[in-house]
Motif scaffolding. Structure first.
Motif, PDB file in Angstrom:
ATOM      1  N   GLU A 375      36.281  48.364  30.610  1.00 47.56           N
ATOM      2  CA  GLU A 375      35.044  49.074  30.941  1.00 47.56           C
ATOM      3  C   GLU A 375      34.246  48.329  32.012  1.00 47.56           C
ATOM      4  O   GLU A 375      33.690  48.950  32.930  1.00 47.56           O
ATOM      5  CB  GLU A 375      34.202  49.254  29.681  1.00 47.56           C
ATOM      6  CG  GLU A 375      32.833  49.878  29.901  1.00 47.56           C
ATOM      7  CD  GLU A 375      32.882  51.273  30.517  1.00 47.56           C
ATOM      8  OE1 GLU A 375      31.836  51.723  31.034  1.00 47.56           O
ATOM      9  OE2 GLU A 375      33.962  51.910  30.488  1.00 47.56           O
ATOM     10  N   ARG A 378      35.946  49.048  35.240  1.00 48.22           N
ATOM     11  CA  ARG A 378      35.690  50.421  35.689  1.00 48.22           C
ATOM     12  C   ARG A 378      34.318  50.521  36.350  1.00 48.22           C
ATOM     13  O   ARG A 378      34.171  51.109  37.431  1.00 48.22           O
ATOM     14  CB  ARG A 378      35.770  51.386  34.503  1.00 48.22           C
ATOM     15  CG  ARG A 378      35.623  52.864  34.899  1.00 48.22           C
ATOM     16  CD  ARG A 378      35.320  53.735  33.703  1.00 48.22           C
ATOM     17  NE  ARG A 378      34.017  53.424  33.118  1.00 48.22           N
ATOM     18  CZ  ARG A 378      32.859  53.822  33.632  1.00 48.22           C
ATOM     19  NH1 ARG A 378      32.818  54.525  34.762  1.00 48.22           N
ATOM     20  NH2 ARG A 378      31.721  53.503  33.033  1.00 48.22           N
ATOM     21  N   ARG A 379      33.318  49.938  35.718  1.00 48.18           N
ATOM     22  CA  ARG A 379      31.967  49.973  36.284  1.00 48.18           C
ATOM     23  C   ARG A 379      31.906  49.204  37.597  1.00 48.18           C
ATOM     24  O   ARG A 379      31.239  49.626  38.550  1.00 48.18           O
ATOM     25  CB  ARG A 379      30.974  49.388  35.277  1.00 48.18           C
ATOM     26  CG  ARG A 379      30.736  50.274  34.057  1.00 48.18           C
ATOM     27  CD  ARG A 379      30.006  49.524  32.956  1.00 48.18           C
ATOM     28  NE  ARG A 379      28.778  48.893  33.441  1.00 48.18           N
ATOM     29  CZ  ARG A 379      28.109  47.958  32.772  1.00 48.18           C
ATOM     30  NH1 ARG A 379      28.571  47.529  31.597  1.00 48.18           N
ATOM     31  NH2 ARG A 379      27.003  47.442  33.274  1.00 48.18           N
ATOM     32  N   ARG A 381      34.342  48.787  39.757  1.00 47.18           N
ATOM     33  CA  ARG A 381      35.041  49.542  40.801  1.00 47.18           C
ATOM     34  C   ARG A 381      34.279  50.795  41.214  1.00 47.18           C
ATOM     35  O   ARG A 381      34.382  51.240  42.357  1.00 47.18           O
ATOM     36  CB  ARG A 381      36.429  49.952  40.305  1.00 47.18           C
ATOM     37  CG  ARG A 381      37.323  48.807  39.863  1.00 47.18           C
ATOM     38  CD  ARG A 381      37.781  47.941  40.991  1.00 47.18           C
ATOM     39  NE  ARG A 381      38.448  46.729  40.504  1.00 47.18           N
ATOM     40  CZ  ARG A 381      38.768  45.708  41.277  1.00 47.18           C
ATOM     41  NH1 ARG A 381      38.480  45.741  42.567  1.00 47.18           N
ATOM     42  NH2 ARG A 381      39.351  44.643  40.770  1.00 47.18           N
ATOM     43  N   SER A 382      33.509  51.350  40.288  1.00 46.53           N
ATOM     44  CA  SER A 382      32.881  52.641  40.570  1.00 46.53           C
ATOM     45  C   SER A 382      31.475  52.532  41.151  1.00 46.53           C
ATOM     46  O   SER A 382      30.895  53.540  41.538  1.00 46.53           O
ATOM     47  CB  SER A 382      32.819  53.481  39.289  1.00 46.53           C
ATOM     48  OG  SER A 382      32.020  52.837  38.310  1.00 46.53           O
ATOM     49  N   GLY A 383      30.918  51.376  41.217  1.00 45.50           N
ATOM     50  CA  GLY A 383      29.567  51.277  41.785  1.00 45.50           C
ATOM     51  C   GLY A 383      28.973  49.892  41.684  1.00 45.50           C
ATOM     52  O   GLY A 383      27.826  49.664  42.075  1.00 45.50           O
TER      53      GLY A 383
END
Length: 415
Positions: A375, A378-379, A381-383
């Protein structure tokens, strides 16, 4: 008002145990309390940090150190078999035979030095801050000889340290001696300060004669001034501090291996040889970076320039539930997201979640840790992972200065 702070750990000693007494010596003079410090001249600490500044407004006195130098017995025994192991155990026996701890010989010089300082400077209150537990023998002796008020500051459990291996007969024997010291503190100290509620509860169960107060460690936000975070090309999770006792990196490392993300775990400080060999079998390659002990300035810069910070507190048969180590507050001051491998529902978990400072998984829950790593990646990589946004109320609540102000209030009530 005048106080004498007796501390075994004080610059140029390095490591996390230095910060609480150092910050007391730094802030108390500014609150109108004349502060004297008594520390060993050179007990051959395991680590030194020449970059730590001794407060200029406090008087620092030194007493000659008698006793063994700092060592890591488990490391000295690691990998040794047969005669070599027996020889090493024999060499370590004298150190282990000292009770309540190997630093107790310092009392032979610290007690007369403290008595002289109290009489010469008209000290009102003596503060002894542990570990080591033997430091409180100094406080009891000075109180008896001079009549000065005595405050015992307990940074670890008085009777059952979370990182000790309680299944060992030798450890259980030492804990019986620790209980004797705790009883001495309870019946003699004019006030007892504890860094966590569970320690305060232990002390209250002994029927203390003086007040018992919980004053936790604090966050030194100013120490991170000028240190920047620059997003890396991959997720960097950093742990600072040494490994000993039950503190275990293996569940996290297994979770990192299983997560399958492009990430690096950085461990700054003493990493046990046994854990290093275990990690090597995981073949983590560039996902694991082991950095030897470095001065605190380096540690703070590394914390600040990380995507996330790894906090490890073992459950230790329930002993870890109440632990609020100084590392928790240092990580809060760094303002980077925290991956807390700590007992769920415990004091550290509750503080981190209430502050919105990170995520929590049980220290031995490989699947939970793996999910937390995935998680975070993911965070990232996404912003990106922005700084933790602590409100002014939270900053005031956990700041070191606020803690020292509480201590000053307690001291004035005794004088």
């Amino acid at each position: 008002m005048k106080v004498l702070l007796v501390s075994f750990y004080f610059p140029p000693a390095g490591g996390g145990g230095v910060q609480r007494p150092l910050k007391l010596a730094q802030y108390l003079p500014g609150l109108g309390i004349e502060t004297h410090v008594l520390a060993p001249d050179d007990p051959q600490w395991i680590h030194r940090d020449e970059g730590l500044r001794v407060p200029t407004q406090a008087w620092v006195h030194r007493a000659r150190y008698l006793g063994p130098g700092g060592r890591r017995p488990a490391e000295e025994l690691h990998g040794k078999q047969g005669l070599a192991r027996i020889t090493t155990q024999a060499r370590l026996f004298g150190r282990r035979a000292l009770v309540p701890d190997e630093n107790v010989p310092w009392s032979l010089t610290a007690i007369p030095a403290a008595i002289r300082l109290v009489r010469r400077h008209g000290i009102d209150v003596v503060i002894t801050t542990s570990p080591p537990n033997s430091i409180h023998l100094v406080g009891a002796a000075v109180k008896r000889a001079t009549g000065a008020r005595w405050v015992a500051d307990l940074r670890d459990s008085a009777v059952a340290h979370v990182h000790r291996r309680s299944e060992s007969a030798a450890v259980r024997a030492k804990e019986k001696v620790d209980l004797g010291v705790a009883k001495l503190v309870a019946r003699s100290a004019d006030a007892i300060v504890c860094v966590a509620d569970f320690i305060a509860d232990e002390v209250r169960a002994l029927g203390p004669r003086g007040a018992v107060a919980t004053i936790p460690n604090g966050s030194d936000f100013d120490d991170f001034d000028g240190l920047d975070y620059t997003p890396g090309e991959r997720l960097r999770i950093t742990h600072t501090g040494s490994f000993f006792g039950k503190r275990d990196p293996r569940p996290f490392l297994q979770a990192l291996h299983d997560a399958g993300v492009d990430a690096t775990a950085r461990f700054l400080g003493d990493f046990r040889s046994a854990d290093r060999e275990w990690a090597r079998r995981l073949d983590l390659g560039e996902k694991l970076e082991l950095i030897p002990y470095a001065p605190r300035a380096t540690s703070l810069a590394l914390q600040r320039d990380s995507e996330a910070l790894l906090l490890l507190i073992p459950d230790a048969g329930g002993r870890g539930q109440g632990v609020l180590s100084g590392k928790v507050f240092e990580y809060l001051a760094a303002r980077r997201p925290i991956l807390a491998a700590v007992p769920p529902g415990g004091a550290a978990a509750e503080l981190i979640l209430a502050a919105g400072a990170g995520v929590v998984a049980a220290p031995d829950d490989v699947d939970g840790l793996r999910e937390a790593i995935v998680e975070l990646d993911r965070r990232f990589r996404s912003g990106g992972l922005p700084d933790v946004d602590l409100s002014d109320e939270w900053i005031d609540r956990v700041s070191r200065l606020s803690r020292v102000e509480e201590t000053a209030e307690l001291l004035r009530a005794l004088a």
